[in-house]
Design an enzyme around this catalytic site. Structure first.
Site, PDB file in Angstrom:
ATOM      1  CD  GLN A 130      -1.311  -0.096   3.691  1.00  0.00           C
ATOM      2  OE1 GLN A 130      -1.698  -1.207   4.030  1.00  0.00           O
ATOM      3  NE2 GLN A 130      -1.730   1.013   4.293  1.00  0.00           N
ATOM      4  CB  CYS A 136      -5.140  -1.094   5.302  1.00  0.00           C
ATOM      5  SG  CYS A 136      -6.159  -0.083   6.403  1.00  0.00           S
ATOM      6  CD  GLU A 161      -5.408  -2.974  -4.555  1.00  0.00           C
ATOM      7  OE1 GLU A 161      -4.670  -2.484  -5.444  1.00  0.00           O
ATOM      8  OE2 GLU A 161      -5.602  -4.203  -4.440  1.00  0.00           O
ATOM      9  CD  GLU A 197      -3.548  -3.472  -8.415  1.00  0.00           C
ATOM     10  OE1 GLU A 197      -3.814  -2.293  -8.175  1.00  0.00           O
ATOM     11  OE2 GLU A 197      -3.540  -4.367  -7.556  1.00  0.00           O
ATOM     12  CG  ASP A 250      -4.505  -2.506  18.088  1.00  0.00           C
ATOM     13  OD1 ASP A 250      -4.044  -1.594  17.359  1.00  0.00           O
ATOM     14  OD2 ASP A 250      -4.177  -2.634  19.289  1.00  0.00           O
ATOM     15  CG  HIS A 280      -3.845  -2.759   9.295  1.00  0.00           C
ATOM     16  ND1 HIS A 280      -3.622  -1.934   8.208  1.00  0.00           N
ATOM     17  CD2 HIS A 280      -3.182  -3.903   9.034  1.00  0.00           C
ATOM     18  CE1 HIS A 280      -2.842  -2.571   7.344  1.00  0.00           C
ATOM     19  NE2 HIS A 280      -2.565  -3.763   7.817  1.00  0.00           N
ATOM     20  CG  ASN A 304      -0.289  -6.345   6.521  1.00  0.00           C
ATOM     21  OD1 ASN A 304      -1.146  -5.536   6.153  1.00  0.00           O
ATOM     22  ND2 ASN A 304       0.544  -6.098   7.518  1.00  0.00           N
TER      23      ASN A 304
END
Ligand code: NAG
Ligand code: NAG
Length: 337
Positions: A130, A136, A161, A197, A250, A280, A304
Site C-alpha cells: 500500500q 489498507c 484498489e 489492477e 489492531d 487496520h 497484509n
C-alpha cells in the site's frame, strides 16, 4: 527561553543519541531500501531507526530465552516512529454498521475442517504494497473480491484498489486517510463492477478523480455480509465455507509493525501485543495449527498489504480461539454474488 537556547537544545537532542558503531548498518539499511534524506533530516531519521533497532534486538533476545513466540525484524518502515507509522498506514475506520448488510452467524450444524488455506487453492493473489497511504481498507476489500471472482469463475483476478480509492468517496471512504471494506463492497455493488489492477493501477495517492472504465468489469458484487461481531467461531465458519474474508485488527503496536516469523518458537503473534480497538484492514485467508512442545497452537492466516518484506512473506499468523485477539472478529465482512 531565548530562541538560541531552543536551537541549541534541539541540535543536541538530535545528534547526541547516534551510535557510531551503527554507521555501517545504517548505510546498509538505507541502500537496501533506497532511502535518501536531505542532510538536515538524516540525523533525526537515524535516531528513530536506532531506537527501533534496539527495541527489535531486545525483543529477539527475549524470544531466544523463550519469552515470546515470534521474532521481529528491521524492515522498510524502520525510519518511522510508532505514531508516524499509524498515521500513514493504518487506515481502517471502525464502523457503526449502518449500511444494509446480511448477518453471517455461527451455526451448530456446520462442521469446519481442521485447517483451511485458500492460498493453496488459487483464491489469493500475490502480496501487494500500500506504500505510504492509509488504504489498507481497499486492499482488504480487493482481496475478498479476488477470492469471490476465483470462486465464481475459476480464474484469478487482480483487482484495482485505486478504483476504490478514487471512486468510493461519496460512500464515506477517505482514500489514503482511511475507509471501510463494507463501503468498498457497496461501491462495487452500486457501480455494477470494479476494474482490474492492470487497467487501473495503484499510485498510492488520493488526489486523482474517478476514471472507472465500464468495459472492464473484473469483479461484481450483489450483496454484503458482515460476520457476527466478535465471534471467532462465526469467522471460522465464514472463512471455511466462503473463502477469504476481510477483517480488521489492531495493528498499531510496535511489535506488529516489525513482526517476523520465528524458527524455534511458533512464530504466532498474540494478543499480548495488541488491543481490540481495530484500525487496520487485512484479509483472513485461512487458519491452521502448529505444535509447540506437545500442545497445539491455533492461528489465523492473515494477508497484509505491507509487501512481502514484512512478516511471513507478507502474512501474519495470529493466535486463534483466544478471545478474539487484536479484535480480528470485530469487523469481518465479505462480498457475495
Ligand atoms: C460482471 O458482470 C458483467 C455483467 O453481467 C459481466 O459481463 C462480467 O463478466 C462480470 N464479471 C465477472 C468477473 O464475473
Ligand atoms: C493436536 O492436533 C493434532 C492434529 O491436528 C491432533 O491429532 C492432536 O490430538 C492434537 N493434540 C492436542 C494435545 O490437542
Amino acid at each position: 527561553m531565548s530562541p538560541w537556547l531552543g536551537l541549541l537544545l534541539a541540535l543536541l537532542g538530535c545528534t547526541a543519541a547516534l551510535d557510531p558503531a551503527l554507521e555501517a548498518a545504517w548505510k546498509g539499511w538505507k541502500s537496501l531500501y533506497a532511502k535518501e534524506y536531505p542532510g538536515e533530516l538524516e540525523a533525526a531519521r537515524r535516531e528513530v531507526w536506532e531506537k527501533n533497532l534496539r527495541r527489535i534486538q531486545q525483543h529477539n533476545w527475549e524470544e531466544s530465552r523463550g519469552q515470546h513466540q515470534f521474532r521481529l525484524e528491521m524492515n522498510h518502515y524502520g525510519d518511522l516512529t510508532d505514531e508516524e507509522f499509524n498515521q500513514l498506514l493504518n487506515g481502517f475506520v471502525p464502523a457503526r454498521q449502518e449500511e444494509p448488510a446480511l448477518l453471517f452467524q455461527a451455526s451448530a450444524a456446520v462442521k469446519t475442517p481442521a485447517e483451511v488455506d485458500w492460498r493453496a487453492k488459487g483464491y489469493v493473489t500475490p502480496v501487494k504494497n500500500q506504500g505510504h497511504c492509509g488504504s489498507c481498507w481497499a486492499f482488504s476489500a480487493t482481496g475478498a473480491l479476488e477470492g469471490l471472482v476465483f470462486k465464481r469463475t475459476g480464474k484469478p483476478a487482480v483487482l484495482s484498489e485505486q478504483n476504490l480509492i478514487d471512486c468510493s468517496r461519496k460512500l464515506g471512504n477517505n482514500g489514503c486517510h482511511g475507509g471501510y471494506m463494507t463501503r468498498a463492497f457497496q461501491y462495487v455493488r452500486d457501480n455494477g463492477g470494479l476494474n482490474s489492477e492492470r487497467i487501473y493501477p495503484y499510485v498510492a495517492t488520493d488526489t486523482s478523480s474517478c476514471r472507472y472504465d465500464p468495459r472492464d468489469r473484473a469483479a461484481n458484487c450483489s450483496a454484503i455480509w458482515v460476520v457476527a461481531q466478535g465471534d471467532e467461531t462465526a469467522l471460522e465458519q465464514a472463512v471455511a465455507t466462503v473463502g477469504p474474508v476481510s477483517v480488521a485488527v489492531d495493528a498499531s503496536g510496535f511489535h506488529f509493525h516489525f513482526y517476523k516469523s520465528a524458527l524455534l518458537s511458533t512464530g504466532v503473534f498474540s494478543s499480548a501485543f495488541c488491543s481490540q480497538r481495530v484500525n487496520h484492514g487485512m484479509l483472513a485467508v485461512g487458519y491452521g495449527t502448529s505444535q509447540d512442545n506437545g500442545h497445539n497452537v491455533s492461528y489465523w492466516i492473515l494477508k497484509n498489504s505491507w509487501s512481502e518484506l514484512w512478516g511471513e512473506r507478507g502474512y501474519l499468523r495470529l493466535l486463534k480461539g483466544a478471545h478474539n485477539p487484536c479484535g480480528v472478529a470485530n469487523q469481518a465482512s465479505f462480498p457475495w454474488l
